[in-house]
Design a protein around this motif. Sequence first.
Motif, PDB file in Angstrom:
ATOM      1  N   THR A  65     130.551   3.277   5.623  1.00 39.82           N
ATOM      2  CA  THR A  65     129.106   3.139   5.490  1.00 39.82           C
ATOM      3  C   THR A  65     128.459   3.667   6.760  1.00 39.82           C
ATOM      4  O   THR A  65     128.837   3.271   7.866  1.00 39.82           O
ATOM      5  CB  THR A  65     128.709   1.666   5.303  1.00 39.82           C
ATOM      6  OG1 THR A  65     129.474   1.084   4.250  1.00 39.82           O
ATOM      7  CG2 THR A  65     127.231   1.531   4.980  1.00 39.82           C
ATOM      8  N   THR A  69     128.172   5.246  12.407  1.00 36.84           N
ATOM      9  CA  THR A  69     129.060   4.474  11.541  1.00 36.84           C
ATOM     10  C   THR A  69     128.674   3.005  11.591  1.00 36.84           C
ATOM     11  O   THR A  69     128.651   2.409  12.671  1.00 36.84           O
ATOM     12  CB  THR A  69     130.520   4.631  12.004  1.00 36.84           C
ATOM     13  OG1 THR A  69     130.883   6.017  11.969  1.00 36.84           O
ATOM     14  CG2 THR A  69     131.460   3.835  11.120  1.00 36.84           C
ATOM     15  N   VAL A  70     128.360   2.430  10.449  1.00 40.17           N
ATOM     16  CA  VAL A  70     128.136   0.981  10.355  1.00 40.17           C
ATOM     17  C   VAL A  70     129.480   0.268  10.279  1.00 40.17           C
ATOM     18  O   VAL A  70     129.725  -0.703  10.995  1.00 40.17           O
ATOM     19  CB  VAL A  70     127.288   0.644   9.115  1.00 40.17           C
ATOM     20  CG1 VAL A  70     127.221  -0.857   8.888  1.00 40.17           C
ATOM     21  CG2 VAL A  70     125.897   1.241   9.239  1.00 40.17           C
ATOM     22  N   GLU A  71     130.339   0.743   9.408  1.00 44.08           N
ATOM     23  CA  GLU A  71     131.651   0.135   9.220  1.00 44.08           C
ATOM     24  C   GLU A  71     132.487   1.071   8.397  1.00 44.08           C
ATOM     25  O   GLU A  71     131.969   1.950   7.727  1.00 44.08           O
ATOM     26  CB  GLU A  71     131.531  -1.224   8.520  1.00 44.08           C
ATOM     27  CG  GLU A  71     130.909  -1.203   7.145  1.00 44.08           C
ATOM     28  CD  GLU A  71     131.854  -0.837   6.011  1.00 44.08           C
ATOM     29  OE1 GLU A  71     133.012  -1.285   6.031  1.00 44.08           O
ATOM     30  OE2 GLU A  71     131.437  -0.108   5.101  1.00 44.08           O
TER      31      GLU A  71
END
Lengths: 151, 151, 151, 151
Positions: B142, B89-91
């Motif tokens: 994202t 998970t990036v964000e």
Amino acid sequence: MEEQAQWEQASPEIQARIRTSFDRQGLMGLLGARITRIAPGRVHIVLPSRPEVTQQHGYFHAGATSAIADTSGGYAAFTLFPENSDMLTVEYKINLLAPVRRRPHRGGRNGLKSGRTLTVCQLEVFGVQDGRRSLVANGQQTLIRVNRPEG
Amino acid sequence: MEEQAQWEQASPEIQARIRTSFDRQGLMGLLGARITRIAPGRVHIVLPSRPEVTQQHGYFHAGATSAIADTSGGYAAFTLFPENSDMLTVEYKINLLAPVRRRPHRGGRNGLKSGRTLTVCQLEVFGVQDGRRSLVANGQQTLIRVNRPEG
Amino acid sequence: MEEQAQWEQASPEIQARIRTSFDRQGLMGLLGARITRIAPGRVHIVLPSRPEVTQQHGYFHAGATSAIADTSGGYAAFTLFPENSDMLTVEYKINLLAPVRRRPHRGGRNGLKSGRTLTVCQLEVFGVQDGRRSLVANGQQTLIRVNRPEG
Amino acid sequence: MEEQAQWEQASPEIQARIRTSFDRQGLMGLLGARITRIAPGRVHIVLPSRPEVTQQHGYFHAGATSAIADTSGGYAAFTLFPENSDMLTVEYKINLLAPVRRRPHRGGRNGLKSGRTLTVCQLEVFGVQDGRRSLVANGQQTLIRVNRPEG
């Protein structure tokens, strides 16, 4: 957002209200999180590292990181309002900056803008090891002030 | 985003990989979450209601809601890539639409756009009671594809 | 989120109110954007491609893409409330899915959850070329309902 | 995030590259925005108030506010990487804290975390009047580093 060496502490009444509320959060107890500081507009929560809060590779789970970030933001906002208020999370956005393994997490935050209805908070989570901390997640949260529910 | 009565199931290999990975997520076990469906680009996770996943008023904690949303999004993306890939998970951003008490949660999701490096997922969490479901949180996530770490 | 061939149109009164409001938006005029559809809970805005809306490589500027996404979301929410209401953007999050060059943009949206105070909208922007469209940005927006200011 | 009285300036080469790039952004010219400061990890853009950048009530349009926030974040990240790199916005989230009328806007930002591929930036937009500034929007942006396109 530098930390100051000396912080004002929240009033004993506010501290007591927040600790009582925190103790009623089933999830915080399940995770093993605890509050370590309550200042006006800033609340620290520590989440010790253990296998029960990880994802599949042994890193802190984004959900655990988010849970303490969201909670610290909510209580930080809580310090700024009168006793009969409560803060509910409207939404938040969080970036997971680095995978973190075997380090306690600490979510602090910095109040940004409090209006009559909505409050926007910065969320920061640090990994701490050997006394050194590094930012591992940061985000931004919108809260709404509501009259305290009776439950 | 209507659900179809008949869904394609992911291949047995992908299902096995995801279930093995899920079982290694300490947090999912701690929360009591379980996977109920693995389809291409869509994974369902159910989180039963119990006091250990609540906030101070007995509602589902936003952190618990987010944890299953984030996890279901990650695995949904996981279904679309080759075996040696992993998704981090990036964000994400999530709106908590309604406080939910005494209802199991179910996080589904709908893959949106997968590039070579980044994937964007829709996140949806439903509260289910008496066979009826209502959307209680939704978000957008994202993810970044990385080579599988050895841990 | 498939589009239906036949859409209900918003009432003539709502359409007139939105078109009047849109015409007063200086930025929409400056960008060259125009409204192409007003349905209950969904408003389409088209932004033709031209050098004045690009960033340094000739792609649509994320700010231009966001401006029509945000505006279409606000008006879509506007269709659901009584005349004396106005909708202000509290926050939004948007993913830019693909750089887009030389294609008109079209921001549609899909109302998600309207409460008494807050509304959450899905934002979608499509690039359209030769009659084919592709999703180029998508996001999620929180709006607050306020009494109409006099300005 | 206090501003210091003395800031390090970016190198003349970096300043020149950013100004050249900025001048090629059609949207910045259309809006009437200009760069006022280029420091390592921080770029200021000013957007003067005029009717062409407003929404229907004469306030700055969220799209205009976002456009300068997004652009300043991208260039701030740009200052930290070698010349053959370019930064594309993956996504951002922005809170509009207060409606702003008749005040020039200034978007600054503060670099947060730069990895090899992804950079996360804090976005801040101030309204400035009579020499006093107030925070009117803040957000968080994810950028991806790519090889410079030839266009």
